[in-house]
Design an enzyme around this catalytic site. Structure first.
Site, PDB file in Angstrom:
ATOM      1  N   GLU A 137      -5.610   8.840  10.230  1.00 25.11           N
ATOM      2  CA  GLU A 137      -4.259   8.464  10.647  1.00 25.11           C
ATOM      3  C   GLU A 137      -3.911   8.976  12.041  1.00 25.11           C
ATOM      4  O   GLU A 137      -4.315  10.061  12.441  1.00 25.11           O
ATOM      5  CB  GLU A 137      -3.224   9.003   9.649  1.00 25.11           C
ATOM      6  CG  GLU A 137      -3.552   8.781   8.189  1.00 25.11           C
ATOM      7  CD  GLU A 137      -3.719   7.324   7.791  1.00 25.11           C
ATOM      8  OE1 GLU A 137      -3.454   6.431   8.608  1.00 25.11           O
ATOM      9  OE2 GLU A 137      -4.139   7.078   6.650  1.00 25.11           O
ATOM     10  N   GLU A 152       0.854  -1.189   0.000  1.00 25.47           N
ATOM     11  CA  GLU A 152       0.000   0.000   0.000  1.00 25.47           C
ATOM     12  C   GLU A 152       0.889   1.238   0.000  1.00 25.47           C
ATOM     13  O   GLU A 152       1.744   1.390   0.873  1.00 25.47           O
ATOM     14  CB  GLU A 152      -0.868   0.046   1.263  1.00 25.47           C
ATOM     15  CG  GLU A 152      -2.050  -0.886   1.259  1.00 25.47           C
ATOM     16  CD  GLU A 152      -2.878  -0.714   2.529  1.00 25.47           C
ATOM     17  OE1 GLU A 152      -2.809   0.355   3.174  1.00 25.47           O
ATOM     18  OE2 GLU A 152      -3.600  -1.655   2.880  1.00 25.47           O
TER      19      GLU A 152
END
Length: 261
Positions: free
Chosen positions: A55, A44
């Site tokens: 995040e 990824e």
């Protein structure tokens, strides 16, 4: 069998995440080659965005670093073009809706097809809004990966029915980051998915140790590790490649002995 099916065809998949451009695109390119050689089944690549809401601090910091270094979507595409001259490891872009729409959804997916990027993962795209991007993904053969989380509950069956490639199972609530304990809800989520569709399920968010990877791989088809790898890259900077390689090998070995169901 397409490339995403192959990712899960030879045992449990190990899927590392790195932020493209952290600490530089040159290092990112080297990391892709070396992680592929060390057993990564799918890589990824994070396309940095200034407001990465899913995040935790580790990946947010890497995103800021990449943006400050001048990383752009076009420069990432150029890097992937170089990678594709030497390496055919399956690749997925992980990014947010904003960079894709800024670039132009059709232009973005067409570019992904040209560079053999297999999938896109978009944490801030709700299932209900998938249709905004799905036509472009379908047109260019890019899998739009669905995410499910413990809060998805009644929607899991609905999401599973439409899912393609694999399902990204968010192990626990909150943002990405290393965790000591990962809850059991994820196993129930996977059972619900499998009742609806025989599609691979990979678990991400919070996995950092070989023990955690092994435990999660026992109940899923693969594990996704991001923050723990990004942390190593932040720690060692331009010298990070051998350290990341060692970590990837250790994690891959931890799940390699588990028999597929």
């Amino acid at each position: 069998m397409n490339k995403l099916e192959k990712v899960f065809a030879n045992g449990k998949a190990f899927i590392p995440f790195i932020t493209a451009g952290h600490p530089s695109l040159e290092i990112t390119e080297q990391l892709v080659y070396e992680m592929a050689a060390s057993g990564a089944d799918l890589i990824e690549l994070g396309i940095p965005f200034s407001d990465p809401i899913a995040e935790g601090p580790v990946i947010q910091e890497s995103t800021q670093c990449a943006l400050q270094a001048g990383t752009t979507t076009d420069k990432i595409f150029d890097m992937v073009k170089r990678i594709r001259e030497k390496c055919d490891v399956p690749l997925a872009f992980m990014t947010y809706v904003n960079p894709i729409f800024t670039y132009g959804p059709e232009r973005f997916m067409k570019k992904c097809q040209e560079l053999q990027v297999d999938a896109v993962i978009i944490p801030d795209l709700p299932y209900e809004e998938h249709e905004e991007l799905r036509p472009f993904c379908s047109k260019y053969g890019i899998a739009l990966i669905s995410l499910i989380a413990p809060t998805s509950k009644d929607r899991i069956r609905m999401i599973a029915k439409e899912a393609e490639g694999f399902i990204y199972c968010v192990s626990s609530m909150g943002v990405t980051g290393v965790r000591q304990n990962i809850g059991n809800e994820v196993e129930d989520m996977i059972k619900l998915v499998k009742e609806v569709k025989d599609i691979p399920c990979a678990i991400g968010f919070g996995i950092s140790t070989p023990e955690q990877a092994k435990r999660m791989a026992q109940i899923s088809d693969g594990v996704i590790v991001g923050s723990a790898i990004v942390k190593i890259i932040s720690q060692y900077g331009v010298d990070c490649v051998p350290h990341v390689v060692e970590y990837v090998r250790t994690m891959k070995n931890a799940i390699a002995t588990i028999e597929t169901r």
